[in-house]
Design a protein around this motif. Structure first.
Motif, PDB file in Angstrom:
ATOM      1  N   MET A  83     179.804  25.255  25.266  1.00 57.81           N
ATOM      2  CA  MET A  83     180.173  26.031  26.448  1.00 57.81           C
ATOM      3  C   MET A  83     178.976  26.773  27.019  1.00 57.81           C
ATOM      4  N   SER A  84     178.028  27.124  26.160  1.00 58.21           N
ATOM      5  CA  SER A  84     176.851  27.868  26.615  1.00 58.21           C
ATOM      6  C   SER A  84     175.971  27.032  27.535  1.00 58.21           C
ATOM      7  N   LEU A  85     176.157  25.698  27.492  1.00 59.63           N
ATOM      8  CA  LEU A  85     175.336  24.829  28.331  1.00 59.63           C
ATOM      9  C   LEU A  85     175.866  24.728  29.764  1.00 59.63           C
ATOM     10  N   LEU A  86     177.111  25.188  29.964  1.00 60.16           N
ATOM     11  CA  LEU A  86     177.742  24.998  31.264  1.00 60.16           C
ATOM     12  C   LEU A  86     177.357  26.051  32.289  1.00 60.16           C
ATOM     13  N   SER A  87     177.113  27.272  31.834  1.00 63.95           N
ATOM     14  CA  SER A  87     176.862  28.349  32.788  1.00 63.95           C
ATOM     15  C   SER A  87     175.849  29.337  32.234  1.00 63.95           C
ATOM     16  N   ASN A  88     174.917  29.751  33.039  1.00 67.13           N
ATOM     17  CA  ASN A  88     173.910  30.715  32.632  1.00 67.13           C
ATOM     18  C   ASN A  88     174.547  32.082  32.412  1.00 67.13           C
ATOM     19  N   GLY A  89     174.221  32.718  31.272  1.00 63.84           N
ATOM     20  CA  GLY A  89     174.734  34.056  31.004  1.00 63.84           C
ATOM     21  C   GLY A  89     176.125  34.084  30.400  1.00 63.84           C
ATOM     22  N   MET A  90     176.722  32.938  30.095  1.00 65.97           N
ATOM     23  CA  MET A  90     178.059  32.907  29.508  1.00 65.97           C
ATOM     24  C   MET A  90     178.016  33.451  28.087  1.00 65.97           C
ATOM     25  N   THR A  91     178.973  34.318  27.759  1.00 65.31           N
ATOM     26  CA  THR A  91     179.000  34.915  26.427  1.00 65.31           C
ATOM     27  C   THR A  91     179.797  34.056  25.455  1.00 65.31           C
ATOM     28  N   ARG A  92     179.496  34.195  24.170  1.00 67.07           N
ATOM     29  CA  ARG A  92     180.191  33.447  23.129  1.00 67.07           C
ATOM     30  C   ARG A  92     181.625  33.950  22.998  1.00 67.07           C
ATOM     31  N   SER A  93     182.559  33.016  22.874  1.00 66.38           N
ATOM     32  CA  SER A  93     183.972  33.381  22.753  1.00 66.38           C
ATOM     33  C   SER A  93     184.386  33.589  21.300  1.00 66.38           C
ATOM     34  N   ALA A  94     183.489  33.283  20.350  1.00 68.92           N
ATOM     35  CA  ALA A  94     183.797  33.428  18.931  1.00 68.92           C
ATOM     36  C   ALA A  94     182.493  33.550  18.153  1.00 68.92           C
ATOM     37  N   THR A  95     182.636  33.793  16.854  1.00 66.87           N
ATOM     38  CA  THR A  95     181.490  33.912  15.954  1.00 66.87           C
ATOM     39  C   THR A  95     181.341  32.637  15.138  1.00 66.87           C
ATOM     40  N   ALA A  96     180.109  32.232  14.857  1.00 63.32           N
ATOM     41  CA  ALA A  96     179.836  31.048  14.052  1.00 63.32           C
ATOM     42  C   ALA A  96     179.100  31.466  12.791  1.00 63.32           C
ATOM     43  N   GLU A  97     179.616  31.033  11.626  1.00 64.16           N
ATOM     44  CA  GLU A  97     179.017  31.396  10.337  1.00 64.16           C
ATOM     45  C   GLU A  97     179.004  30.182   9.412  1.00 64.16           C
ATOM     46  N   THR A  98     177.910  29.996   8.700  1.00 61.37           N
ATOM     47  CA  THR A  98     177.814  28.861   7.784  1.00 61.37           C
ATOM     48  C   THR A  98     178.625  29.130   6.513  1.00 61.37           C
ATOM     49  N   MET A  99     179.314  28.079   6.031  1.00 61.71           N
ATOM     50  CA  MET A  99     180.073  28.162   4.787  1.00 61.71           C
ATOM     51  C   MET A  99     179.326  27.505   3.640  1.00 61.71           C
ATOM     52  N   ALA A 100     178.179  26.937   3.940  1.00 61.02           N
ATOM     53  CA  ALA A 100     177.315  26.302   2.945  1.00 61.02           C
ATOM     54  C   ALA A 100     175.910  26.277   3.526  1.00 61.02           C
ATOM     55  N   ALA A 101     174.920  26.074   2.656  1.00 54.80           N
ATOM     56  CA  ALA A 101     173.561  25.900   3.162  1.00 54.80           C
ATOM     57  C   ALA A 101     173.573  24.740   4.157  1.00 54.80           C
ATOM     58  N   SER A 102     172.969  24.947   5.325  1.00 55.38           N
ATOM     59  CA  SER A 102     173.108  23.972   6.410  1.00 55.38           C
ATOM     60  C   SER A 102     171.773  23.685   7.090  1.00 55.38           C
ATOM     61  N   THR A 103     171.670  22.458   7.565  1.00 58.12           N
ATOM     62  CA  THR A 103     170.549  22.053   8.407  1.00 58.12           C
ATOM     63  C   THR A 103     171.123  21.574   9.728  1.00 58.12           C
ATOM     64  N   MET A 104     170.599  22.086  10.808  1.00 62.67           N
ATOM     65  CA  MET A 104     171.139  21.701  12.118  1.00 62.67           C
ATOM     66  C   MET A 104     170.024  21.567  13.146  1.00 62.67           C
TER      67      MET A 104
END
Length: 227
Positions: A83-104
């Motif tokens: 969603m952040s790619l659609l509009s400049n300045g758009m705020t996050r609607s939720a929080t994202a947290e890793t549940m395991a060590a992650s590579t992205m």
């Protein structure tokens, strides 16, 4: 960064692009390695990045009066933050947290926008993907409104088996370790209700549980439990 191209082939957002397009967008991603329990972004923050999971597990959640409500679980090959790619300045609607060590792999809005101008097909695919996730959110709202707790728990287990299921000799294994509390956060209920329903399904020999991993032994019989 050409190593990301095979991964992009399997991501709905990018899989319709031509090979040369994938090769062109691959260098725009940066690699991010994080530990379990890392907050990638918080609800209300301005969003500027899309995340693509190479390995690991990420939960997307909101806090309702200090109570956590999990909206989605993402793992290898999934993406989020689109969603952040659609509009400049758009705020996050939720929080994202890793549940395991992650590579992205992370793609900034600035880099994506410049590439998107050359690829109308990617614009349409982004809108299509966003609408699919909106329909999923509407389904969750319906379940919370019209289904009882027991049916919501069972339906959530079935949905997780569709998203993360692996066929085994014992049945369909949900390949994500979940505590009863984490499952309760997904359903929007209390841990005690989840424990009760899981025990009932165990007693009826419809599921197996081993080291926080749930295996569905009889999909049709479990579906019949939704009332």
């Amino acid at each position: 960064m050409k190593s990301i191209v095979p991964l992009l082939h399997n991501i709905p957002l990018f899989q319709e692009l031509m090979e040369e397009d994938l090769v062109g967008i691959a260098p725009l991603f940066t690699v991010k390695k994080v530990n379990k329990g890392t907050i990638l972004f918080k609800e209300g923050e301005v969003g500027e990045e899309l995340y693509l999971i190479h390995s690991g597990v990420v939960k997307i959640y909101r806090l309702d009066e200090a109570k956590e409500v999990t909206l989605a679980l993402f793992r290898d090959g999934d993406f989020f933050g689109e969603m952040s790619l659609l509009s400049n300045g758009m705020t996050r609607s939720a929080t994202a947290e890793t549940m395991a060590a992650s590579t992205m792999y992370v793609l900034s809005r600035t880099a994506f926008t410049s590439f998107m101008e050359k690829s109308p097909r990617l614009c349409l695919k982004l809108l299509e993907t966003t609408m699919q996730r909106l329909r999923h959110a509407n389904d969750q709202i319906y379940d919370l409104t019209f289904l009882g707790v027991r049916s919501r728990i069972i339906k959530t287990i079935l949905r997780l088996s569709e998203q993360h299921g692996i066929s085994t000799p014992d049945g369909l294994l949900i390949d994500v370790k979940l505590t009863h509390q984490q499952l309760a956060n997904l359903v929007g209920t209390v841990r005690e209700s989840v424990t009760k329903v899981l025990q009932e399904l165990l007693d009826d020999e419809l599921i197996l549980i081993d080291k926080k991993l749930i295996t569905l032994r009889n999909i049709e019989a479990i579906q019949a439990e939704i009332r």
